[in-house]
Structure formats: structure tokens, C-alpha cells
Design a protein around this motif. Structure first.
Motif, short mmCIF file in Angstrom:
data_model
loop_
_atom_site.label_atom_id
_atom_site.label_comp_id
_atom_site.label_asym_id
_atom_site.label_seq_id
_atom_site.Cartn_x
_atom_site.Cartn_y
_atom_site.Cartn_z
N HIS A 200 137.88 68.87 16.31
CA HIS A 200 137.67 70.03 17.36
C HIS A 200 138.72 71.01 16.84
N MET A 201 140.07 70.53 16.65
CA MET A 201 140.97 71.60 16.47
C MET A 201 140.72 72.44 15.23
N VAL A 202 140.20 71.84 14.07
CA VAL A 202 139.75 72.42 12.80
C VAL A 202 138.67 73.21 13.30
N SER A 203 137.89 73.05 13.77
CA SER A 203 136.48 73.86 14.08
C SER A 203 137.10 74.94 14.92
N ASP A 204 137.90 74.75 15.73
CA ASP A 204 138.40 75.81 16.91
C ASP A 204 139.13 77.05 16.00
N MET A 205 139.89 76.61 14.91
CA MET A 205 140.66 77.40 14.10
C MET A 205 139.74 78.28 13.13
N MET A 206 138.55 77.59 12.71
CA MET A 206 137.75 78.22 12.08
C MET A 206 136.83 79.08 12.87
N ALA A 207 136.49 78.83 13.95
CA ALA A 207 135.65 79.70 14.92
C ALA A 207 136.49 80.70 15.41
N ARG A 208 137.79 80.91 15.49
CA ARG A 208 138.64 81.91 15.86
C ARG A 208 138.66 83.02 14.69
N ILE A 209 138.78 82.34 13.47
CA ILE A 209 138.85 83.24 12.35
C ILE A 209 137.52 84.02 11.98
N VAL A 210 136.78 83.43 12.03
CA VAL A 210 135.24 84.13 11.75
C VAL A 210 134.79 84.90 12.99
N ALA A 211 135.24 85.03 14.00
CA ALA A 211 135.14 86.10 15.13
C ALA A 211 136.01 87.34 15.21
N ILE A 212 136.93 87.23 14.44
CA ILE A 212 138.21 88.24 14.42
C ILE A 212 137.60 89.59 14.00
N GLY A 213 137.46 90.64 14.56
CA GLY A 213 136.92 91.71 14.35
C GLY A 213 135.34 92.18 14.82
N HIS A 339 126.20 79.23 -1.67
CA HIS A 339 124.82 79.33 -0.91
C HIS A 339 125.37 79.98 0.50
N GLY A 340 126.43 79.42 1.29
CA GLY A 340 127.00 80.06 2.28
C GLY A 340 126.98 81.69 2.06
N TYR A 341 127.77 81.96 0.97
CA TYR A 341 128.33 83.46 0.83
C TYR A 341 127.12 84.36 0.71
N TYR A 342 126.32 83.77 0.02
CA TYR A 342 124.83 84.53 -0.35
C TYR A 342 124.25 84.87 1.08
N HIS A 343 124.43 83.96 2.13
CA HIS A 343 123.98 84.32 3.52
C HIS A 343 124.85 84.85 4.45
N LEU A 344 125.74 85.43 3.97
CA LEU A 344 126.95 86.40 4.60
C LEU A 344 126.37 87.71 4.80
N LYS A 345 126.52 88.09 5.91
CA LYS A 345 126.23 89.83 6.04
C LYS A 345 127.66 90.44 5.23
N GLU A 346 127.22 91.68 5.07
CA GLU A 346 128.31 92.75 4.35
C GLU A 346 129.57 92.70 5.22
N THR A 347 129.30 92.70 6.48
CA THR A 347 130.43 92.83 7.44
C THR A 347 130.88 91.61 7.95
N GLY A 348 130.44 90.48 7.49
CA GLY A 348 130.92 89.08 7.94
C GLY A 348 131.78 88.49 7.66
N THR A 349 132.12 87.21 8.13
CA THR A 349 133.34 86.36 7.56
C THR A 349 132.75 84.84 7.47
N MET A 350 133.22 84.23 6.19
CA MET A 350 132.90 82.88 6.23
C MET A 350 134.05 82.17 5.95
N ALA A 351 133.93 80.78 6.62
CA ALA A 351 135.13 79.86 6.51
C ALA A 351 134.37 78.69 6.14
N ILE A 352 135.00 78.00 5.25
CA ILE A 352 134.33 76.69 4.50
C ILE A 352 135.60 75.68 4.29
#
Length: 530
Positions: A200-213, A339-352
């Protein structure tokens, strides 16, 4: 309240625990809780649709009677079923309601076949539930050697579960309880668990990062191509200002885990139209290929260094064709990244999340990494502590990727030494996560913790992203005070002499027999020589 619910649900597994491995009995318990939730929710909905009060119809027995009464009237039956299907997406016959089956269990007249029919009816009638109960194998010898034994086992589980109120809570309580159970099974199931759960704590950190902005987006889409139980996707909404306007897109190869993710999403209140999930192989065939195929956020915790076909035809695949080489057959890590990066919007954020090898391995992986860096795709590299994940003790890295950047610098964060040591698993505290998030947002150097490397530095390092090359965590040892060490040695020697002297005196004064004489003389000789 949440903790009590968690405990009561978990204790319902006691009758299964002695019979099979956690990775198997989780399918029974989670499947039955899910079915109970659907059944109990339907009864509450019936009361509301009949414009009645839950105070009047406070017990499930009364709710069931109202349901039967409305169904027995031809004038109300059709309307009621149509409205249930419209609002909930399903209906359940009174005979197959969970509380009816549990009452039969309490009277010891429950028949396993009735539960099986209940599952089949729901699965065949509504696409949403198609295959969801396939892993609740009621014919398994592990439940008991014959039908009667199997009946007894499930009877006990039904009785325990029926006493738990799974719909009488505000918000996400049942969904979070389900998530808690998944984490418990993950810790019990050991190596197999890494396949379906990100702590959960890793998932939480990644979620926070991709939501920023992106917090204020009226419509937000999240994609996890290796979704496991779906927890990474679900966590993102906690950091958005319109959490009810999230669309979830996910794919999972393992069918059992895929079913678990679907149940998890439904229990967290995700409507069918907001859910686009698929049971399939993420790498071998691109998906989704229809609109929308790019998303505001991509979150991934793929299987580390998995094998894949790496067939030459993939060099023409639009996911991989810009990078010159394919990820090697024995290590699909970069195939998942691309694969993940290809499906990311121009304005998006990806965490892997990936093993550290992706940061420095050469050959084809070095070629792909170089291209990503030249394009400015890699935004940050976060080094995580070892032994955070179930089934592997290796330290991992979370890589953050973005598109359309004007800069090609990379932020390095070394968070590998910040954790709470656990008996089996290390954990991140809220403070540990907060430190990572603040450092990520500030994007500036922090001594012995973070470094912002410009592209020229990375180029000089031959595109090697190994964190110690950029973040120096070396702690100089205190200089040794030789004078005090000498003094200590002198004191130890004097103390030793005193001890030997008193030991010599003690042995000398001993009374001893003739056969011990030789041993005593030998001992005294040792002291004399010293």
C-alpha cells in the motif's frame, strides 16, 4: 470500525486455512465476500425502490420478505427487476440470496449445489460477472474428501460471513476491507503474491506522484497494463478533486488475478461504464487500440525481468519502433516501460516499479535507455529500500516518465535507507513517503538524498543511471583517536594481569586428588609462562 470489520472477515477464513495454501483459499473467501456484498446491496436497493424505510426493514429477513412480496405481484415484478438491473446491473433470485443460503447453513440444511447455481446464474446472465466465480471451485478435494465434507467446510464459512455487515458503511469501508484482505493474503502467500499486490505505501507514493498537477481535471483516466488486484489504479483517485470522475483501464494476464481486480473495482464502487478491463497478454498484442488509447496517468508494477517473445516483428510495432532495439527475451522490463509510455497522454505522468538493472544494463537495454534520455522521457529515478515487496527482497526503483518536456534533466532520489524495518517485510512510514514527495516536487539537490543531473552529465556517464553515480550517500567514518585506543589497550592488559593473578592464587589453594595433580600443575605452568 474498519479494523473490526477487517478482523471479522479475516477470521472467516479459519476453516479454510488448515486445508490449503493462502494463494488458494483467498479465492474462496474473496469470492464469497463479493457475492455477499452483491446480495446484501440488492436487498437494501429493494427497500429504497419500494419507498420503504430501512428502519422498518432493518433485518435481512424482512428485506427478503419484501422482495418476495414485490416479485409475487405481476404488476410490480417487471418494473422492479428492470429498475434493479438498470441501477445495480444485476438481479438475484430470492432463493439464491446470500442470507437465505447462510440461514440454511445455520440450520445445517445448506446444499453446495445451490451456491454453485447462484454463481452460474449471475455469471451467465450478466457479462460483468462472467467468469468471476470460476476460481471458487466448490468441487475441489481440498475443501473436503467428499460432497458432505465440502458442504461442512463452506457451511462454516457462510455462517461466519453472514454475521458481518458489508453494506452498512459510508464511503469505501468495504472496498478498503477487501484491499486489507488482499494484502493479508499477499503476505501469507509469499512468492506468488508479488503477482497480484503492490504494498500500500508504495502504491500510495506512486498515486500521489502521477496525480501532481492534474488534481483538478474534471475527467481523469488511469491505465495499468499489469494491474494485478487493481490497487495501484484505485489509489490514484484519493489525490484527485473529482474522485468520482475517474475512468479505469487495466489489463491482467492471470485470469484468477484479473477476476480479483474486477471484484476489487466493483467493491470500491466503480460503475461498469467507468471500467475498461481485459484479461490478456500486455506485451504480445497491444491494447487498447481504440480510443481512448492514451491516459492521464499510467501506473505499473510489472513482473520483474520476465521472459517475452521479443519477436523481430515487434520492431514494426508502434510501441517499440522508435527505439532501435527490443528488450531482450530474458528481460521484458523495457518492453513494459515502452508499452506504458506509448499509452501516456502528452500531458500525463507515468510511474513504474522495476529492478535496478534497468538503470545500467547495456546492450539492447542501453540503446533503449539512451533514446529515452535523449527524448527527455525520463523525469525522475527513485531508489527504494530493499525487501519492500512480497516474494522478492531486492531493492527496486520507481521511474517517472513524462512527454513533451523542454528539459532533459533527471532527478535522482535515493530513498533506499529510509524505512521501518519489519520482521518479514520492510515498510515505508508516512514521513518516508512525505520526504520523497516533497523532494520530487521541489526538484532540487538534497545532500546525500537527491541530485538533479543535467543531460550532459548523464551523457558523460554513458547514459548510465545507477543512482550512486549521482547521489553520494557515503558517510565518512570518524577519525580514530590512536592515543585513547593505546590507553584502552594498556588498561585491558593490566586488567588481564589482575585476573590471571587471582586465578593463579585460586588454583594454587585448591585441594586436589592424585589423578588431578597433572592437570593442576599444567594449568599453573600456563600462568607462569604468561
Amino acid at each position: 470500525m474498519g479494523a473490526e470489520l477487517n478482523q471479522r472477515l479475516f477470521s472467516a477464513a479459519d476453516n479454510l486455512r488448515s486445508k490449503m495454501d493462502a494463494s488458494e483459499y483467498k479465492n474462496y473467501l474473496l469470492g464469497l465476500i463479493f457475492y455477499k456484498y452483491l446480495s446484501d446491496k440488492l436487498l437494501v436497493q429493494v427497500v429504497e425502490l419500494a419507498d420503504e424505510s430501512l428502519d422498518t426493514y432493518s433485518t435481512q429477513e424482512k428485506q427478503k420478505e419484501l422482495y418476495q412480496e414485490l416479485l409475487s405481484d405481476e404488476d410490480t415484478k417487471e418494473d422492479l427487476l428492470a429498475t434493479l438491473i438498470d441501477t445495480l446491473g444485476y438481479d438475484i433470485e430470492p432463493a439464491y440470496l446470500f442470507n437465505v443460503l447462510a440461514d440454511q447453513a445455520k440450520q445445517n440444511v445448506f446444499q453446495l449445489n445451490d451456491l454453485n447455481k447462484a454463481f452460474i446464474q449471475l455469471s451467465t446472465k450478466y457479462d460483468t460477472f462472467n467468469g468471476l466465480f470460476d476460481d471458487v471451485d466448490l468441487t475441489s478435494k481440498k475443501l473436503g474428501s467428499d460432497d458432505q465434507q465440502r458442504n461442512v467446510t463452506i457451511t462454516e464459512v457462510l455462517k461466519k460471513l453472514n454475521d458481518v455487515d458489508v453494506v452498512g458503511y459510508e464511503g469505501d469501508v468495504i472496498g478498503d476491507a477487501y484491499e486489507f484482505l488482499i494484502s493479508q493474503f499477499a503476505s501469507e502467500a509469499g512468492k506468488k503474491a508479488g503477482e497480484f499486490y503492490t504494498p500500500h505505501m508504495v502504491s500510495d507514493m506512486m498515486a500521489r506522484i502521477v496525480a501532481i498537477g492534474q488534481e483538478d481535471k474534471k475527467l481523469f483516466s488511469v491505465f495499468d497494463p499489469t494491474m494485478g488486484s487493481g490497487s495501484l489504479m484505485l489509489n490514484v483517485r484519493h489525490y484527485l478533486n473529482h474522485p468520482d470522475k475517474v475512468k479505469y483501464h487495466g489489463q491482467e494476464l492471470n485470469t484468477t488475478t484479473f477476476n480479483l481486480a474486477k471484484m476489487n473495482l466493483i467493491l470500491h464502487g466503480v460503475d461498469a461504464e467507468d471500467m475498461n478491463v481485459r484479461n490478456g497478454d500486455t506485451l504480445n498484442k497491444d491494447w487498447p487500440t481504440d480510443e481512448p488509447y492514451t491516459f492521464d496517468s499510467v501506473v505499473m508494477n510489472p513482473p520483474y525481468s520476465a521472459k517475452w517473445s521479443a519477436d523481430a516483428t515487434f520492431l514494426d510495432d508502434s510501441r517499440f519502433n522508435r527505439y532501435g532495439k527490443l528488450a531482450p527475451k530474458s528481460k521484458a522490463d523495457f518492453a513494459f516501460v515502452l508499452h506504458g509510455y506509448y499509452h501516456l497522454k502528452e500531458t500525463g505522468t507515468m510511474a513504474i516499479v522495476l529492478p535496478h538493472g534497468v538503470l545500467f544494463r547495456g546492450a539492447a537495454e542501453g540503446t533503449i535507455r539512451k533514446k529515452l534520455l535523449e527524448d527527455g522521457s525520463i523525469y525522475a529515478v527513485i531508489g527504494m529500500p530493499a525487501n519492500l515487496f512480497f516474494g522478492t527482497s531486492i531493492p527496486t526503483t520507481v521511474i517517472i516518465l513524462k512527454k513533451n518536456r523542454t528539459n532533459r534533466d533527471v532527478l535522482f532520489i535515493d530513498a533506499s535507507n529510509d524505512f521501518i524495518k519489519g520482521k518479514n517485510q520492510n515498510k515505508l512510514s508516512k514521513e518516508n513517503i512525505e520526504k520523497i514527495i516533497e523532494t520530487y516536487k521541489n526538484r532540487a539537490e538534497v545532500e546525500k538524498y537527491a541530485y538533479l543531473a543535467n543531460f550532459d552529465e548523464i551523457k558523460e556517464n554513458d547514459y548510465n543511471l545507477n543512482i550512486p553515480r549521482y547521489v553520494d550517500t557515503f558517510e565518512e567514518e570518524e577519525p580514530v583517536d590512536m592515543e585513547s585506543v593505546g590507553k584502552e589497550i594498556k588498561e585491558v592488559r593490566e586488567s588481564k594481569k589482575e585476573l590471571e593473578k587471582s586465578l593463579f592464587e585460586a588454583i594454587s589453594s585448591l585441594q586436589y586428588s592424585d589423578e588431578d595433580e597433572e592437570w593442576i600443575k599444567g594449568a599453573l605452568e600456563v600462568f607462569k609462562n604468561d
